[in-house]
Design a protein around this motif. Structure first.
Motif, PDB file in Angstrom:
ATOM      1  N   GLN A  90       0.773  -1.597  -0.059  1.00  0.00           N
ATOM      2  CA  GLN A  90       0.077   0.129   0.337  1.00  0.00           C
ATOM      3  C   GLN A  90       0.999   1.057   0.731  1.00  0.00           C
ATOM      4  OE1 GLN A  90      -3.148   0.002   3.403  1.00  0.00           O
ATOM      5  NE2 GLN A  90      -2.705   2.038   3.638  1.00  0.00           N
ATOM      6  N   ILE A  91       0.872   2.609  -0.966  1.00  0.00           N
ATOM      7  CA  ILE A  91       1.145   3.382  -1.031  1.00  0.00           C
ATOM      8  C   ILE A  91       0.882   4.047  -0.051  1.00  0.00           C
ATOM      9  CG2 ILE A  91       2.118   5.702  -2.310  1.00  0.00           C
ATOM     10  CD1 ILE A  91       3.158   2.895  -3.087  1.00  0.00           C
ATOM     11  N   VAL A  92       1.727   4.867   0.706  1.00  0.00           N
ATOM     12  CA  VAL A  92       1.270   5.961   2.529  1.00  0.00           C
ATOM     13  C   VAL A  92       1.396   6.960   2.049  1.00  0.00           C
ATOM     14  CG1 VAL A  92       0.873   6.459   4.645  1.00  0.00           C
ATOM     15  CG2 VAL A  92       1.206   4.021   3.628  1.00  0.00           C
ATOM     16  N   GLU A  93       1.174   8.367   2.236  1.00  0.00           N
ATOM     17  CA  GLU A  93       1.481   9.755   2.149  1.00  0.00           C
ATOM     18  C   GLU A  93       1.122  10.205   3.338  1.00  0.00           C
ATOM     19  OE1 GLU A  93       0.642  11.830  -1.596  1.00  0.00           O
ATOM     20  OE2 GLU A  93       0.245  10.192  -2.750  1.00  0.00           O
ATOM     21  N   ARG A 107       6.280   9.851   0.390  1.00  0.00           N
ATOM     22  CA  ARG A 107       5.201   9.271   0.221  1.00  0.00           C
ATOM     23  C   ARG A 107       6.481   7.521   0.314  1.00  0.00           C
ATOM     24  NH1 ARG A 107       4.714   8.645  -5.836  1.00  0.00           N
ATOM     25  NH2 ARG A 107       2.916   7.452  -5.058  1.00  0.00           N
ATOM     26  N   TYR A 108       6.003   6.161   1.064  1.00  0.00           N
ATOM     27  CA  TYR A 108       6.576   5.188   0.768  1.00  0.00           C
ATOM     28  C   TYR A 108       5.289   4.023   0.606  1.00  0.00           C
ATOM     29  CZ  TYR A 108       4.842   5.509   5.547  1.00  0.00           C
ATOM     30  OH  TYR A 108       4.070   5.776   7.184  1.00  0.00           O
ATOM     31  N   ALA A 109       5.982   3.283   1.139  1.00  0.00           N
ATOM     32  CA  ALA A 109       5.058   1.349   0.355  1.00  0.00           C
ATOM     33  C   ALA A 109       5.466   0.403   1.881  1.00  0.00           C
ATOM     34  CB  ALA A 109       5.631   0.888  -1.075  1.00  0.00           C
ATOM     35  N   GLU A 110       4.553   0.132   1.976  1.00  0.00           N
ATOM     36  CA  GLU A 110       4.327  -1.011   3.178  1.00  0.00           C
ATOM     37  C   GLU A 110       3.862  -2.017   2.879  1.00  0.00           C
ATOM     38  OE1 GLU A 110       2.899   1.974   7.483  1.00  0.00           O
ATOM     39  OE2 GLU A 110       1.330   0.536   6.211  1.00  0.00           O
ATOM     40  N   THR A 111       4.234  -3.180   2.567  1.00  0.00           N
ATOM     41  CA  THR A 111       4.413  -4.061   2.604  1.00  0.00           C
ATOM     42  C   THR A 111       4.110  -5.569   4.236  1.00  0.00           C
ATOM     43  OG1 THR A 111       6.138  -5.627   3.022  1.00  0.00           O
ATOM     44  CG2 THR A 111       5.843  -4.529   0.756  1.00  0.00           C
ATOM     45  N   ASP A 112       3.099  -6.230   3.247  1.00  0.00           N
ATOM     46  CA  ASP A 112       2.795  -7.150   4.335  1.00  0.00           C
ATOM     47  C   ASP A 112       3.729  -7.981   4.628  1.00  0.00           C
ATOM     48  OD1 ASP A 112       3.134  -9.065   2.408  1.00  0.00           O
ATOM     49  OD2 ASP A 112       0.924  -9.934   2.294  1.00  0.00           O
ATOM     50  N   GLY A 113       4.096  -8.074   4.252  1.00  0.00           N
ATOM     51  CA  GLY A 113       5.630  -8.932   4.448  1.00  0.00           C
ATOM     52  C   GLY A 113       5.522 -10.094   5.061  1.00  0.00           C
ATOM     53  N   PHE A 114       4.843 -10.610   4.781  1.00  0.00           N
ATOM     54  CA  PHE A 114       4.080 -11.961   5.645  1.00  0.00           C
ATOM     55  C   PHE A 114       5.047 -13.061   5.294  1.00  0.00           C
ATOM     56  CE2 PHE A 114       2.555 -16.232   4.662  1.00  0.00           C
ATOM     57  CZ  PHE A 114       1.927 -16.467   6.532  1.00  0.00           C
ATOM     58  N   ASP A 115       5.768 -14.153   6.112  1.00  0.00           N
ATOM     59  CA  ASP A 115       7.190 -14.149   6.437  1.00  0.00           C
ATOM     60  C   ASP A 115       6.700 -15.861   6.525  1.00  0.00           C
ATOM     61  OD1 ASP A 115       9.462 -15.922   7.044  1.00  0.00           O
ATOM     62  OD2 ASP A 115       9.874 -14.908   8.400  1.00  0.00           O
ATOM     63  N   ARG A 116       6.665 -16.276   4.856  1.00  0.00           N
ATOM     64  CA  ARG A 116       6.629 -17.941   4.899  1.00  0.00           C
ATOM     65  C   ARG A 116       6.724 -18.777   5.589  1.00  0.00           C
ATOM     66  NH1 ARG A 116       5.516 -18.396  -1.631  1.00  0.00           N
ATOM     67  NH2 ARG A 116       5.010 -20.715  -1.042  1.00  0.00           N
ATOM     68  N   TRP A 117       8.408 -18.697   5.604  1.00  0.00           N
ATOM     69  CA  TRP A 117       9.324 -19.603   5.987  1.00  0.00           C
ATOM     70  C   TRP A 117       9.651 -19.358   7.306  1.00  0.00           C
ATOM     71  CZ3 TRP A 117       8.312 -18.495   0.961  1.00  0.00           C
ATOM     72  CH2 TRP A 117       7.931 -19.900   0.391  1.00  0.00           C
ATOM     73  N   PRO A 118       8.514 -18.731   8.238  1.00  0.00           N
ATOM     74  CA  PRO A 118       9.517 -18.077   9.844  1.00  0.00           C
ATOM     75  C   PRO A 118      10.766 -18.362  11.072  1.00  0.00           C
ATOM     76  CG  PRO A 118       7.915 -18.882  10.093  1.00  0.00           C
ATOM     77  CD  PRO A 118       7.565 -19.180   9.067  1.00  0.00           C
ATOM     78  N   LEU A 119       9.804 -20.572  10.517  1.00  0.00           N
ATOM     79  CA  LEU A 119      11.493 -21.224  11.504  1.00  0.00           C
ATOM     80  C   LEU A 119      12.707 -20.850  10.443  1.00  0.00           C
ATOM     81  CD1 LEU A 119      12.770 -23.185  13.130  1.00  0.00           C
ATOM     82  CD2 LEU A 119      11.726 -25.249  11.799  1.00  0.00           C
ATOM     83  N   VAL A 120      12.553 -21.118   8.959  1.00  0.00           N
ATOM     84  CA  VAL A 120      14.421 -20.484   8.344  1.00  0.00           C
ATOM     85  C   VAL A 120      14.863 -19.009   9.037  1.00  0.00           C
ATOM     86  CG1 VAL A 120      14.705 -20.157   6.005  1.00  0.00           C
ATOM     87  CG2 VAL A 120      13.569 -22.196   6.285  1.00  0.00           C
ATOM     88  N   THR A 121      13.739 -18.437   8.631  1.00  0.00           N
ATOM     89  CA  THR A 121      14.125 -16.743   8.605  1.00  0.00           C
ATOM     90  C   THR A 121      15.482 -16.731  10.719  1.00  0.00           C
ATOM     91  OG1 THR A 121      12.642 -15.730   7.960  1.00  0.00           O
ATOM     92  CG2 THR A 121      13.285 -14.414  10.108  1.00  0.00           C
ATOM     93  N   GLN A 122      14.133 -17.126  11.756  1.00  0.00           N
ATOM     94  CA  GLN A 122      14.489 -17.426  12.816  1.00  0.00           C
ATOM     95  C   GLN A 122      16.316 -18.460  13.071  1.00  0.00           C
ATOM     96  OE1 GLN A 122      11.806 -19.660  15.533  1.00  0.00           O
ATOM     97  NE2 GLN A 122      13.627 -19.448  17.300  1.00  0.00           N
ATOM     98  N   MET A 123      16.201 -19.344  12.049  1.00  0.00           N
ATOM     99  CA  MET A 123      17.845 -19.795  11.800  1.00  0.00           C
ATOM    100  C   MET A 123      18.462 -19.293  11.069  1.00  0.00           C
ATOM    101  SD  MET A 123      16.365 -24.024  10.464  1.00  0.00           S
ATOM    102  CE  MET A 123      17.876 -23.733   9.394  1.00  0.00           C
ATOM    103  N   LEU A 124      17.817 -18.545   9.756  1.00  0.00           N
ATOM    104  CA  LEU A 124      19.278 -17.937   9.304  1.00  0.00           C
ATOM    105  C   LEU A 124      19.574 -16.305   9.885  1.00  0.00           C
ATOM    106  CD1 LEU A 124      18.693 -18.738   6.100  1.00  0.00           C
ATOM    107  CD2 LEU A 124      20.630 -19.288   7.578  1.00  0.00           C
ATOM    108  N   ARG A 125      18.315 -16.005  11.060  1.00  0.00           N
ATOM    109  CA  ARG A 125      19.028 -14.488  11.709  1.00  0.00           C
ATOM    110  C   ARG A 125      19.682 -13.955  11.883  1.00  0.00           C
ATOM    111  NH1 ARG A 125      13.975 -13.740  14.381  1.00  0.00           N
ATOM    112  NH2 ARG A 125      13.154 -12.605  12.841  1.00  0.00           N
TER     113      ARG A 125
END
Length: 144
Positions: A90-93, A107-125
């Motif tokens: 969504q573009i926010v102004e 102006r900026y874009a917000e993304t939902d950023g849904f993380d489909r692989w939270p375990l991988v994200t946690q492992m690699l953080r």
């Protein structure tokens, strides 16, 4: 064809097909067993691409076992289809009156950023240069 990471810049997978086959067989992953060798290689390459783009891992040689595990986990999903999709955004102004500057519009874009692989994200953080996957924003302009 897979070129396995060995510390050099020329690679497209963290895991060899034989390593992946052994890992998946030990865990009885039916989708892996029924896929063609070409599809399995493509899944490993896609998983490696996803890791490199989204997590930008540091010190790859020192963390290769962690990267292999993440690659193997993602490659199962990669067999079913692309690991990335279009994120909704969504573009926010915002307009603000700033002292000494005047009226400013951001102006900026917000993304939902849904993380489909939270375990991988946690492992690699711990080794991620990018902070990993997740909700974010992207600047699209500032006007004065």
């Amino acid at each position: 064809m897979i070129t396995v990471f060995s510390g050099s810049a020329a690679y497209n997978s963290y895991v060899s097909l034989n390593e992946a086959d052994d890992y998946m067989t030990a865990r009885n992953i039916a989708a892996w067993a029924s896929a063609t060798p070409v599809a399995r290689e493509a899944a490993l390459i896609s998983a490696t691409d996803y890791i490199d783009i989204n997590y930008q891992p540091r010190e790859k040689a020192e963390n290769i076992e962690l990267l292999k595990r993440a690659c193997l986990m993602l490659s199962i999903s990669a067999l079913a289809g692309p690991l990335v999709g279009e994120a909704s955004q969504q573009i926010v102004e915002q307009e603000k009156e700033l002292s000494g500057v005047g009226k400013t519009r951001l102006r900026y874009a917000e993304t939902d950023g849904f993380d489909r692989w939270p375990l991988v994200t946690q492992m690699l953080r711990p080794i991620s240069s990018s902070g990993g996957s997740g909700k974010g924003w992207r600047s699209v302009g500032v006007e004065k």
